[in-house]
Scaffold this motif. Structure first.
Motif, PDB file in Angstrom:
ATOM      1  N   GLU A  64       0.679  -1.188  -0.065  1.00 36.71           N
ATOM      2  CA  GLU A  64       0.029  -0.058  -0.163  1.00 36.71           C
ATOM      3  C   GLU A  64       0.895   1.199   0.140  1.00 36.71           C
ATOM      4  O   GLU A  64       1.907   1.362   0.733  1.00 36.71           O
ATOM      5  N   ILE A  65       0.623   2.285  -0.730  1.00 35.38           N
ATOM      6  CA  ILE A  65       1.159   3.468  -0.897  1.00 35.38           C
ATOM      7  C   ILE A  65       0.270   4.417   0.093  1.00 35.38           C
ATOM      8  O   ILE A  65      -0.957   4.654  -0.493  1.00 35.38           O
ATOM      9  N   LYS A  66       0.893   4.828   1.174  1.00 34.22           N
ATOM     10  CA  LYS A  66      -0.227   5.468   2.025  1.00 34.22           C
ATOM     11  C   LYS A  66      -0.276   6.987   1.799  1.00 34.22           C
ATOM     12  O   LYS A  66       0.763   7.688   1.143  1.00 34.22           O
ATOM     13  N   LYS A 175      15.194   3.014   0.874  1.00 35.92           N
ATOM     14  CA  LYS A 175      14.711   4.033   0.328  1.00 35.92           C
ATOM     15  C   LYS A 175      13.797   3.535  -1.033  1.00 35.92           C
ATOM     16  O   LYS A 175      13.901   2.506  -1.617  1.00 35.92           O
ATOM     17  N   SER A 176      13.088   4.615  -1.463  1.00 34.70           N
ATOM     18  CA  SER A 176      12.385   4.560  -2.803  1.00 34.70           C
ATOM     19  C   SER A 176      13.245   3.916  -3.887  1.00 34.70           C
ATOM     20  O   SER A 176      14.627   4.710  -4.144  1.00 34.70           O
ATOM     21  N   GLY A 177      13.017   2.882  -4.501  1.00 33.59           N
ATOM     22  CA  GLY A 177      13.814   2.183  -5.785  1.00 33.59           C
ATOM     23  C   GLY A 177      14.643   0.859  -5.556  1.00 33.59           C
ATOM     24  O   GLY A 177      15.130   0.443  -6.206  1.00 33.59           O
ATOM     25  N   GLY A 231       6.017   6.105   0.555  1.00 37.17           N
ATOM     26  CA  GLY A 231       4.683   6.062   1.066  1.00 37.17           C
ATOM     27  C   GLY A 231       4.369   4.658   1.436  1.00 37.17           C
ATOM     28  O   GLY A 231       3.286   4.411   2.203  1.00 37.17           O
ATOM     29  N   MET A 232       5.290   3.869   1.151  1.00 38.93           N
ATOM     30  CA  MET A 232       5.116   2.516   1.806  1.00 38.93           C
ATOM     31  C   MET A 232       5.529   2.186   3.408  1.00 38.93           C
ATOM     32  O   MET A 232       6.591   3.120   3.623  1.00 38.93           O
ATOM     33  N   THR A 233       4.814   1.491   4.101  1.00 40.15           N
ATOM     34  CA  THR A 233       5.283   1.444   5.625  1.00 40.15           C
ATOM     35  C   THR A 233       5.372  -0.053   5.552  1.00 40.15           C
ATOM     36  O   THR A 233       4.561  -1.021   5.215  1.00 40.15           O
ATOM     37  N   PHE A 234       6.429  -0.788   6.442  1.00 35.51           N
ATOM     38  CA  PHE A 234       6.503  -2.011   6.684  1.00 35.51           C
ATOM     39  C   PHE A 234       7.470  -2.358   7.705  1.00 35.51           C
ATOM     40  O   PHE A 234       8.227  -1.205   8.267  1.00 35.51           O
ATOM     41  N   THR A 235       7.585  -3.375   8.402  1.00 33.87           N
ATOM     42  CA  THR A 235       8.585  -3.709   9.665  1.00 33.87           C
ATOM     43  C   THR A 235       9.558  -4.514   8.955  1.00 33.87           C
ATOM     44  O   THR A 235       9.546  -5.196   8.014  1.00 33.87           O
ATOM     45  N   VAL A 271       9.056   1.022   9.610  1.00 34.88           N
ATOM     46  CA  VAL A 271       9.631   2.217   8.607  1.00 34.88           C
ATOM     47  C   VAL A 271       8.687   2.769   7.614  1.00 34.88           C
ATOM     48  O   VAL A 271       7.854   1.897   6.871  1.00 34.88           O
ATOM     49  N   LEU A 272       8.817   3.905   7.217  1.00 39.42           N
ATOM     50  CA  LEU A 272       8.221   4.772   6.138  1.00 39.42           C
ATOM     51  C   LEU A 272       9.234   5.021   5.174  1.00 39.42           C
ATOM     52  O   LEU A 272      10.148   5.641   5.333  1.00 39.42           O
ATOM     53  N   ILE A 273       9.065   4.452   3.964  1.00 42.13           N
ATOM     54  CA  ILE A 273      10.022   4.696   2.557  1.00 42.13           C
ATOM     55  C   ILE A 273       9.602   6.076   2.258  1.00 42.13           C
ATOM     56  O   ILE A 273       8.555   6.503   1.932  1.00 42.13           O
ATOM     57  N   THR A 274      10.703   6.725   2.118  1.00 41.88           N
ATOM     58  CA  THR A 274      10.681   8.004   1.455  1.00 41.88           C
ATOM     59  C   THR A 274      11.800   7.987   0.318  1.00 41.88           C
ATOM     60  O   THR A 274      12.609   7.107  -0.188  1.00 41.88           O
ATOM     61  N   ASP A 275      11.426   9.103  -0.850  1.00 39.39           N
ATOM     62  CA  ASP A 275      12.650   9.275  -1.878  1.00 39.39           C
ATOM     63  C   ASP A 275      14.142   8.781  -1.358  1.00 39.39           C
ATOM     64  O   ASP A 275      14.861   8.485  -2.295  1.00 39.39           O
ATOM     65  N   SER A 276      14.486   9.355  -0.169  1.00 37.66           N
ATOM     66  CA  SER A 276      16.078   9.380   0.244  1.00 37.66           C
ATOM     67  C   SER A 276      16.459   8.499   1.280  1.00 37.66           C
ATOM     68  O   SER A 276      17.521   8.082   1.336  1.00 37.66           O
TER      69      SER A 276
END
Length: 285
Positions: A64-66, A175-177, A231-235, A271-276
């Motif tokens: 999910e992209i939150k 990070k994203s990617g 926008g992804m969150t996971f453990t 964690v919440l994934i961001t671009d960086s």
């Protein structure tokens, strides 16, 4: 939450232990105690889909992209969880039972208007997992008193330190990617260099309005497809062991123990994934 059940004769395990006890340090092997009945949750507390039946009804097909509102809700709940864990850590003492720890967690959740997520998830009977020594994961709080909680031997300290290092290093590459599978490769390589093995039976997972969902986060080398997106969150929640990677599930259908009686340690963050980078949500304030 992927649990591999290993059939293993208890008498055989005990014989192995007596004849070939490895040098895992000084500690007491945990045997399950008496578990009290499951607590109910007051009417005013919002409840998950599994509260009555023990079975979640959510069917999440993709990571999910939150949106902003969902992320802020995650921040609030994760901070509360971290604050509760910190408070528990500050008050753990010799002679305290894991049942008493569970009661404290339950009360703090309820006092803050929150539902303790593990409670009755797939029939787990308590509000928190308490996994001691040779219990690898999902230990059920019971009436066993804790022994010395401070003067841990060097072998135990090294295990705990190595597990935290593995978690932090894995977070640092997110990070994203980034491919999801890179987490497992990073953790397994780091654990090996530090002299430990990863218990592969337990994985991290996506989390949000649901307790468990995609992506699956393996802690060993794997071929899980897909990349992280903002926008992804996971453990991420690796379990390291002093001994072999094999575990068995006890008759309570939850408690996972090492078949060679080795100690394990587990560290976890959401964690919440961001671009960086990966923004750690489960930090106390």
């Amino acid at each position: 939450m992927n649990i591999s059940k290993v059939c293993y004769n208890v008498q055989t395990r005990n014989l192995f232990w007596k004849k070939r006890k490895p040098n895992f340090g000084k500690y007491k092997i945990v045997e399950p105690g008496k578990v009290s009945p499951r607590k109910l949750v007051p009417h005013h507390i919002p409840k998950p889909s599994y509260y009555n039946t023990g079975e979640p009804i959510e069917n999440i097909a993709y990571p999910e992209i939150k949106n902003y509102q969902q992320i802020e809700g995650m921040r609030e709940s994760c901070t509360l969880a971290a604050n509760i864990l910190k408070k528990i850590e500050e008050n753990v003492k010799v002679g305290q039972t894991t049942e008493e720890i569970d009661v404290a967690v339950y009360n703090m959740c309820i006092d803050n208007g929150a539902y303790p997520s593990p409670l009755n998830y797939k029939k787990f009977p308590k509000s928190v997992c308490t996994s001691v020594n040779n219990v690898a994961c999902h230990g059920i709080p019971d009436d066993r008193p804790l022994l010395d909680v401070g003067n841990v031997d060097d072998e135990g300290r090294n295990l705990v330190n190595a597990t935290e290092i593995c978690l932090n290093k894995a977070i640092s590459i997110c990070k994203s990617g980034t491919y999801f599978k890179e987490i497992g490769a990073c953790i397994e390589e780091t654990a090996y260099k530090l002299g430990f093995q990863v218990v592969p039976a337990f994985i991290g997972h996506g989390i949000g309005h649901y307790f468990h969902g995609p992506p699956d986060i393996f802690h060993i080398r794997n071929d899980y497809p897909g990349k992280m997106e903002s926008g992804m969150t996971f453990t991420i929640e690796p379990v390291l062991t002093q001994g072999g990677e094999m575990i068995e599930i006890l008759e309570d259908n939850w408690t996972a123990v090492t078949i060679d009686f080795a100690r394990t340690a587990q560290f976890e963050h959401t964690v919440l994934i961001t671009d960086s980078c990966a923004d750690i949500l489960t930090l106390p304030n």
